[in-house]
Design a protein around this motif. Structure first.
Motif: not given
Length: 597
Positions: A307-314
């Motif tokens: 659910k992270s707003p950071t795409s790389s974290t997703r």
């Protein structure tokens, strides 16, 4: 009660009697029967030499939750009509030689041989937190071993089992001058009855064994049977096979609660994930005793990453290798499980499926070293590959396997940051630990994060990985230690699980006192109260249907607690027994005075 010296004499007499039958029983069978007696003799001698004056608890008579197995071999009677008795005896001993190691593999103890029947114990003399699971795995393996035995010897022998879990009295039983370690209780009688009900090829288990293992194995419910001493027919189950994708043994099905009291720890994991997403590999260790929420933290981390707003974290990918509590003798079992997860294959995947998945991944990543990875997974190899392996000494083979696995992980991480979960590291086998330590430098070259979950058992092989990560990775290594929940957090957990604010204060207090801040213990105490009918859901809310005054330790926790106690030094076990008599709270001075009497 006999003195330690008298008990030593009794043990020596029992060992001498078995030694006299070694030729008749066969080497492996005799060793199986003698092993627990030698362990107890060693404990008594240590106790006496340290002038503690204490008898070994395993011979005093203890209340234990034990899983009892009765395994009956059918077919010897028919054979005896056609063969010389000496030939039948030789075949029987050879058969026992094949079957008994399966019991030992899962730390079971052969209690006795009764004709062509084996009685084995899982949980006595020493307890483990999953003795019911161990017994069922042993039964399945014994069945497979007997098939191989029949194929080799041209025989048509069969096996059928009765397995039951329950409270027993374990200790010395017999006349004053001739005692042996044994167990007594209703649970033993039920196991024997189940074996009598089963037929060739069947493994029948009692209700408690089923309840403790239903998430791990497939069962067929059978019509209840009447058992002597029980007013109602008892439900029984036939074990079919291990589940391809086992469920969670812990937790409360149908009851979920948000994580409580671990915000700082979760934040540390999220930071590690963000660093990994930015290309910075490393290692993370989550340390804590059983039940404090190590696995729950990982679950929350995965959810938050998605659910992270950071795409790389997703884009973080998680693979997981799980250690087995009986796996320290299974070479590379942690690394093999991690590799299967990387291939997206279940633990029980067939060889053909694994081979296809490994070929597909190595080819898609352009990675060489298929043969070494296939060898690690015990897959069939071509003649050329087998010759290649045979030409290498063990050190060279290990080095080539390490390179192949490191290249595979690095190539996979190049497609997206990779998190490698190492669960229950305290049970890891030494070979896996050696290889995983050698893989730590990979985290400086690729976006790979090794995350270990472990109990703080510093004398186990897995702790070497923790020490190596601390020393070699510096600031790339993060470590957190989980402690018990506070009383306020524990109350919140109970309220979250039961979705009720009007739970009677005495019920809540009983749960909190027994659990003492351990989230898993909280869940298991609640489970026990629900199973007993003390708590139930009525009109959309939880209510107390029965008076709850004293809360026992749930049987799901007996194995966990007794496993820790049974592996303590004798002096510590004695202190625990004395402390249990004094009460829940006392001063150290009182314990010293009472224990010293």
């Amino acid at each position: 009660m006999a003195t330690p010296a008298e008990q030593i004499a009794q043990l020596e007499a029992a060992i001498a009697g078995l030694e006299a039958q070694r030729a008749a029983l066969g080497e492996a069978v005799a060793a199986a029967a003698l092993a627990p007696l030698h362990r107890q003799l060693a404990e008594l001698r240590r106790s006496l030499s340290s002038e503690s004056g204490l008898a070994s608890p395993s011979f005093e008579g203890e209340r234990k939750v034990v899983t009892i197995m009765f395994a009956d071999i059918s077919g010897f009677t028919a054979m005896s009509e056609k063969m010389d008795p000496e030939q039948v005896r030789g075949l029987m001993n050879a058969c026992f030689d094949d079957l008994v190691p399966a019991i030992h593999k899962y730390d079971g103890t052969v209690n006795k041989f009764i004709g062509d029947e084996i009685m084995a114990l899982f949980g006595a003399p020493a307890a483990h937190e999953n003795d019911a699971e161990r017994a069922l795995r042993a039964a399945l393996e014994m069945t497979a071993r007997l098939r191989d035995f029949n194929a080799r010897h041209g025989t048509d022998l069969g096996l059928h089992f009765g397995i039951n879990t329950g409270l027993v009295i374990a200790g010395a039983i017999g006349a004053q001058q001739q005692q042996q370690y044994d167990v007594m209780g209703d649970a033993v009688n039920v196991a024997s009855r189940l074996e009598g009900e089963s037929e060739r090829g069947e493994i029948f288990v009692g209700p408690d064994t089923y309840r403790l293992t239903s998430a791990l194995f497939e069962f067929e419910p059978l019509p209840p049977v009447r058992v002597k001493g029980k007013s109602e027919p008892m439900p029984i189950y036939k074990l079919l096979r291990e589940k391809a994708r086992p469920g969670q043994v812990r937790g409360l099905p149908g009851l979920e609660a948000g994580m409580v009291g671990r915000n700082a720890e979760l934040a540390a994991l999220l930071r590690a994930g963000e660093a990994l997403a930015a290309g910075r590999g490393g290692a993370f260790a989550i340390l804590g005793e059983a039940g404090l929420g190590k696995s729950r933290l990982i679950t929350e981390w995965k959810s938050a990453a998605e659910k992270s707003p950071t795409s790389s974290t997703r884009l973080l990918s998680f693979v997981e290798g799980r250690c087995l509590s009986y796996g320290r003798g299974l070479v590379y079992h942690l690394v093999v499980d991690l590799l299967k997860s990387l291939l997206n294959m279940p633990t029980a995947a067939e060889a053909a499926e694994l081979d296809a998945a490994l070929r597909a991944l190595t080819e898609s990543l352009g990675v060489e070293g298929y043969a070494f990875l296939a060898h690690l997974l015990s897959l069939p190899l071509s003649d050329e590959a087998q010759q290649q392996m045979a030409a290498l000494d063990p050190q060279a083979l290990q080095a080539r396997t390490l390179v192949a696995l490191g290249v595979l992980l690095g190539a996979r991480a190049s497609r997206g940051p990779l998190v490698c979960i190492l669960d229950d590291l305290q049970w890891a086998d030494p070979a896996s630990i050696e290889l995983l330590i050698e893989l730590l430098p990979l985290t400086r070259l690729s976006p790979v994060l090794f995350c270990a979950l472990s109990r703080p058992d510093r004398d186990q092989p897995g702790w070497r990985w923790v020490t190596a990560a601390r020393e070699s990775l510096g600031e790339r290594y993060t470590e957190i230690t989980l402690g018990p929940l506070s009383e306020r957090e524990s109350r919140q957990l109970v309220a979250n699980l039961l979705e009720i604010e009007s739970l009677p204060a005495h019920v809540q207090q009983a749960i909190l006192q027994r659990a003492e801040g351990n989230p898993f213990f909280v869940e298991e105490v609640i489970r026990m109260l629900i199973d007993r009918g003390s708590l139930a859901r009525r009109d959309g809310r939880w209510v107390a249907l029965k008076t709850v005054e004293n809360v026992d330790v749930p049987d799901t926790l007996h194995g966990l607690l007794m496993a820790r106690i049974d592996h303590l030094p004798e002096e510590a076990r004695h202190a625990l027994r004395v402390a249990a008599v004094i009460g829940r709270r006392f001063s150290a001075k009182i314990l010293e005075q009472v224990a010293g009497q």
